[in-house]
Motif scaffolding. Structure first.
Motif, PDB file in Angstrom:
ATOM      1  N   LYS A  29      16.999  20.237  63.635  1.00 26.11           N
ATOM      2  CA  LYS A  29      15.733  20.601  63.695  1.00 26.11           C
ATOM      3  C   LYS A  29      16.373  22.101  64.388  1.00 26.11           C
ATOM      4  CE  LYS A  29      12.113  17.253  64.235  1.00 26.11           C
ATOM      5  NZ  LYS A  29      12.067  16.529  63.826  1.00 26.11           N
ATOM      6  N   ASP A  34      17.508  15.687  62.574  1.00 22.60           N
ATOM      7  CA  ASP A  34      16.212  14.271  62.111  1.00 22.60           C
ATOM      8  C   ASP A  34      16.922  13.223  62.267  1.00 22.60           C
ATOM      9  OD1 ASP A  34      15.080  13.033  59.461  1.00 22.60           O
ATOM     10  OD2 ASP A  34      13.341  15.022  59.916  1.00 22.60           O
ATOM     11  N   GLU A  71      14.783  10.245  66.781  1.00 22.38           N
ATOM     12  CA  GLU A  71      15.250  11.589  66.066  1.00 22.38           C
ATOM     13  C   GLU A  71      17.207  11.206  66.495  1.00 22.38           C
ATOM     14  OE1 GLU A  71      12.233  15.121  67.149  1.00 22.38           O
ATOM     15  OE2 GLU A  71      12.518  13.977  68.515  1.00 22.38           O
TER      16      GLU A  71
END
Length: 479
Positions: free
Chosen positions: A181, A174, A153
């Motif tokens: 996210k 992401d 991430e």
């Protein structure tokens, strides 16, 4: 950049990055191009910010030239800092590639994702994360520092909420789709301000810093904002695995702690932070009790001046970095105009071993007269290179992997550039390179290196942070 076969991006350790994977004495792969965000906001030119690709290979016919420009699709973004989609934190994952550069926009709150993998020398826009998504999904704004995580991430710190009030949260993207996210932080406790951050998983810690409240500092520096809680004073400590805010370390009213760097050794439980307005370097460290503390280890004395905004001129430490072998600390004094190198073999007692003046506000013959100076016998000479007088002062710095070349740009942030260095906005910023003595310590200006962003086709612009395609001293974190 040197590839690691089936290992994934980056290098196994900081010393591997410094030496090159083979462990040869020649050092890590030499940087041949660098990426530099260039800003038109507040210059009076209605042009979008762009990402410049600069050739820094002395053997190239295009040495010291901008060889590619990627303009953003919008005006007024204020590109600032950048980060990678993957770095040495993903070293063990062969499916990951360092092929996307993440460009948060400090003022518009957009996040640009740039494809540098298809053609290193000609980056192209891959995705735009709109500010509305940042606002609605995270209730955050003013994104600043982007770091890639070992999970794949991407995490971006922010200075505030969508309205411009202070709020030290984090956006999580992401790593494949670059969709938001949500927030990284959990729980009700959130620091009142944000800015930069660094994490050290082996000690289960992330530490973030505080510049100030965006709606106050966004339009320039107002001395009336001091003593009113509008500038940061804390290092904020987070539990890395729980994502919760656990401790605040006070480094002084209006200190404005900006860039924070752990030592690169992932076992180390200490590092340094540069405080801008107070012009101090604090060492932070883990205590025997398991919490964190800080101690001031360097203080740049203010100079008594006439002909300036205030009677006392701070050094204004704006950027700091640590060499990959954790031996030297570097920082820039944007107002005084010097770059310094300290030996940190004894981390509690940094020793000044290199210093060079490359601009600043106290040069001879300018509007400022220094009345009292604890450090210098006389005001430094104006800085010229290749016949050009350099406007502004040294600001962002980046070190080559082998530690021998220090690159410098001169723009801090367009609204403050315009205020403190009007000539910088008029003439454009520059990129310089200093040669580093890595044995004894020492800095000298490379007189043959100058990238003059005053000569851009769309007019002079403000060049900011420096990134190498293969990773560098301020983007890679080893876990």
């Amino acid at each position: 950049a040197e590839k690691c076969g089936a290992c994934g991006p980056g290098f196994a350790s900081p010393l591997d990055a410094m030496k090159g994977k083979s462990g040869s004495r020649a050092g890590g792969p030499r940087e041949e191009i660098v990426y530099v965000p260039c800003i038109y906001r507040n210059t009076g030119r209605k042009k979008p910010d762009f990402l410049a690709t600069v050739d820094v290979n002395p053997k190239s016919p295009h040495y010291c030239q901008v060889i590619h420009r990627l303009p953003m699709p919008n005006l007024g973004d204020e590109l600032h800092h950048s980060g990678w989609n993957a770095c040495s934190s993903c070293f063990g994952d062969a499916s990951k590639k360092r092929n996307r550069l993440i460009l948060p926009s400090f003022i518009s709150s957009r996040i640009y994702v740039v494809d540098v993998g298809t053609d290193l020398r000609a980056p192209r826009l891959f995705k735009v994360v709109n500010s509305e998504d940042v606002f609605w999904k995270c209730n955050l704004g003013y994104p600043h520092t982007s770091h890639c995580l070992g999970s794949g991430e991407i995490m971006i710190s922010t200075l505030g909420d969508p309205a411009g009030s202070g709020k030290g949260g984090f956006i999580l993207l992401d790593g494949e789709t670059f969709e938001i996210k949500g927030n990284w932080e959990k729980g009700d406790k959130i620091p009142p301000m944000g800015y930069d951050f660094w994490y050290q998983p082996r000690h289960n810690v992330l530490i973030s810093t505080e510049w100030g409240i965006p709606k106050c500092l966004g339009y320039g520096f107002d001395p009336n904002d001091l003593k009113k809680g509008r500038y940061g004073r804390r290092l904020n400590v987070w539990d890395w695995t729980a994502h919760t805010y656990v401790q605040a370390i006070d480094v002084g009213e209006d200190a404005a702690p900006l860039e924070i760097r752990f030592l690169h050794n992932p076992d180390a439980a200490e590092g340094y932070v540069g405080c801008t307005i107070s012009s101090a370097i604090h060492r932070f460290y883990k205590t025997e009790q398991g919490d964190w503390a800080a101690e001031k280890v360097i203080q740049v004395p203010s100079k008594k001046v006439e002909g300036w905004l205030l009677p006392d001129m701070p050094g204004f430490i704006t950027d700091i970095l640590i060499s990959l072998d954790d031996r030297f600390l570097y920082f820039s004094n944007w107002l005084h105009g010097d770059i310094r190198q300290y030996d940190i073999s004894d981390t509690r007692k940094p020793k000044l071993v290199g210093q060079v003046f490359v601009g600043g506000s106290i040069a001879k013959g300018g509007p400022v007269t220094v009345c009292r100076d604890e450090e210098l016998q006389s005001q430094p000479d104006p800085f010229f290179i290749k016949g050009k007088r350099v406007p502004g002062g040294p600001q962002m710095i980046q070190l080559s992997l082998d530690g021998k070349r220090l690159y410098v740009t001169t723009s801090l942030y367009s609204a403050w550039d315009r205020q403190f260095y009007p000539d910088l906005v008029k003439d454009g910023s520059v990129m310089l390179q200093l040669d580093v003595d890595t044995e004894q310590g020492g800095l000298t200006v490379n007189e043959s290196f100058l990238v003059d962003f005053g000569k851009e086709p769309d007019g002079p612009c403000l060049a900011h942070e420096i990134r190498y395609p293969g990773g560098d001293c301020t983007s890679d974190i080893w876990v």
